[in-house]
Scaffold this active site. Sequence first.
Site, short mmCIF file in Angstrom:
data_model
loop_
_atom_site.label_atom_id
_atom_site.label_comp_id
_atom_site.label_asym_id
_atom_site.label_seq_id
_atom_site.Cartn_x
_atom_site.Cartn_y
_atom_site.Cartn_z
N PRO A 9 0.44 -3.16 31.43
CA PRO A 9 0.98 -2.88 30.11
C PRO A 9 -0.08 -2.81 29.01
O PRO A 9 -1.03 -3.60 29.00
CB PRO A 9 1.94 -4.05 29.86
CG PRO A 9 1.53 -5.11 30.81
CD PRO A 9 0.97 -4.40 32.01
N ASN A 10 0.11 -1.85 28.15
CA ASN A 10 -0.70 -1.64 26.94
C ASN A 10 -2.10 -1.11 27.22
O ASN A 10 -2.83 -0.80 26.28
CB ASN A 10 -0.79 -2.93 26.10
CG ASN A 10 0.56 -3.38 25.61
OD1 ASN A 10 1.29 -2.57 25.06
ND2 ASN A 10 0.92 -4.63 25.83
N ARG A 17 -5.78 0.32 20.39
CA ARG A 17 -5.47 -1.10 20.16
C ARG A 17 -6.77 -1.92 20.02
O ARG A 17 -7.76 -1.63 20.72
CB ARG A 17 -4.61 -1.66 21.30
CG ARG A 17 -5.35 -1.79 22.62
CD ARG A 17 -4.47 -2.22 23.79
NE ARG A 17 -4.16 -3.63 23.78
CZ ARG A 17 -4.06 -4.37 24.91
NH1 ARG A 17 -4.27 -3.82 26.10
NH2 ARG A 17 -3.74 -5.62 24.83
N TYR A 22 -11.49 -4.11 22.84
CA TYR A 22 -11.40 -3.21 24.00
C TYR A 22 -12.24 -1.94 23.86
O TYR A 22 -12.29 -1.15 24.80
CB TYR A 22 -9.93 -2.84 24.26
CG TYR A 22 -9.07 -4.05 24.56
CD1 TYR A 22 -9.32 -4.83 25.68
CD2 TYR A 22 -8.04 -4.44 23.70
CE1 TYR A 22 -8.54 -5.97 25.96
CE2 TYR A 22 -7.26 -5.56 23.97
CZ TYR A 22 -7.52 -6.31 25.09
OH TYR A 22 -6.76 -7.43 25.35
N ASN A 74 -5.80 -4.14 36.92
CA ASN A 74 -5.85 -4.84 35.64
C ASN A 74 -4.39 -5.06 35.23
O ASN A 74 -3.75 -4.13 34.72
CB ASN A 74 -6.60 -4.02 34.59
CG ASN A 74 -6.70 -4.75 33.27
OD1 ASN A 74 -5.99 -5.74 33.04
ND2 ASN A 74 -7.57 -4.28 32.39
N ALA A 77 -1.39 -8.32 30.26
CA ALA A 77 -0.86 -9.67 29.95
C ALA A 77 -0.07 -10.26 31.11
O ALA A 77 0.10 -11.49 31.17
CB ALA A 77 -0.01 -9.59 28.69
N GLU A 99 -9.21 -8.08 40.83
CA GLU A 99 -8.66 -8.08 39.47
C GLU A 99 -9.76 -7.75 38.46
O GLU A 99 -10.89 -8.23 38.60
CB GLU A 99 -8.08 -9.47 39.18
CG GLU A 99 -7.48 -9.60 37.79
CD GLU A 99 -6.64 -10.85 37.66
OE1 GLU A 99 -5.72 -11.05 38.48
OE2 GLU A 99 -6.91 -11.65 36.74
N HIS A 101 -10.63 -7.21 34.14
CA HIS A 101 -10.26 -7.23 32.72
C HIS A 101 -11.39 -6.63 31.93
O HIS A 101 -12.57 -6.95 32.17
CB HIS A 101 -9.99 -8.66 32.25
CG HIS A 101 -8.83 -9.26 33.00
ND1 HIS A 101 -7.54 -8.89 32.75
CD2 HIS A 101 -8.81 -10.13 34.02
CE1 HIS A 101 -6.75 -9.53 33.59
NE2 HIS A 101 -7.49 -10.29 34.38
N ARG A 108 -11.47 -16.04 25.10
CA ARG A 108 -10.44 -15.69 24.12
C ARG A 108 -9.41 -16.84 24.00
O ARG A 108 -9.77 -17.98 24.21
CB ARG A 108 -9.81 -14.35 24.52
CG ARG A 108 -10.84 -13.21 24.53
CD ARG A 108 -10.23 -11.89 24.93
NE ARG A 108 -9.22 -11.45 23.97
CZ ARG A 108 -8.35 -10.47 24.23
NH1 ARG A 108 -8.37 -9.83 25.40
NH2 ARG A 108 -7.45 -10.12 23.32
C1 DQA Z 1 -6.76 -7.47 29.47
C2 DQA Z 1 -6.73 -8.94 29.00
C3 DQA Z 1 -5.30 -9.43 28.85
O1 DQA Z 1 -5.28 -10.78 28.39
C4 DQA Z 1 -4.55 -8.58 27.83
O2 DQA Z 1 -3.21 -8.99 27.74
C5 DQA Z 1 -4.66 -7.12 28.13
C6 DQA Z 1 -5.95 -6.59 28.54
C7 DQA Z 1 -8.20 -6.92 29.54
O3 DQA Z 1 -8.37 -5.90 30.19
O4 DQA Z 1 -9.10 -7.49 28.94
O5 DQA Z 1 -3.72 -6.37 27.92
O6 DQA Z 1 -6.21 -7.41 30.78
#
Ligand code: DQA
Length: 151
Positions: A9-10, A17, A22, A74, A77, A99, A101, A108
Amino acid sequence: MKIMVINGPNLNMVGVREKGIYGTKSFEEICQYIKTEGEKRGHTITLLQSNYEGGIIDFLQRAYFEGYDGVVINPGAYTHYSYAIHDAIKGNTGIPTVEVHLSNVHAREDFRKVSVTAPACIGQMCGYGEKGYLLAIEALEDYYQKHPKKK
Ligand code: DQA
């Protein structure tokens, strides 16, 4: 290797964002980078994104049914609370999963320091931006050097 890269998500909003965290590259640019660099290394890369937990679980199950060699994920959240995604990674009957990120989640907020999905993976890469996806692909290459597939 046939590799599935899943973004949660996102992540489709990267470039829009929280640019300070990012970066400014768009999601499409990052996907193109992963595909180009992955293919240069001789892999077949399938890029998938979903904003839904169930969608991500469907992708993980598809990786099993379609015989993928490795998964890079990835989970966004969902990393911090989705036991369903943890189970889906584990249920992938042995497909090594890494995994990733973009940000250094350990530097953070406290809630980001916990990953419930990483224990189902062979490892986690974080804090290296889009390069992390390539490092994850390298980790999969390394995994198969150490655990060659039985014919
Ligand atoms: C993320 C880190 C997560 O905590 C966050 O919710 C994201 C992006 C990252 O790629 O740094 O959406 O996965």
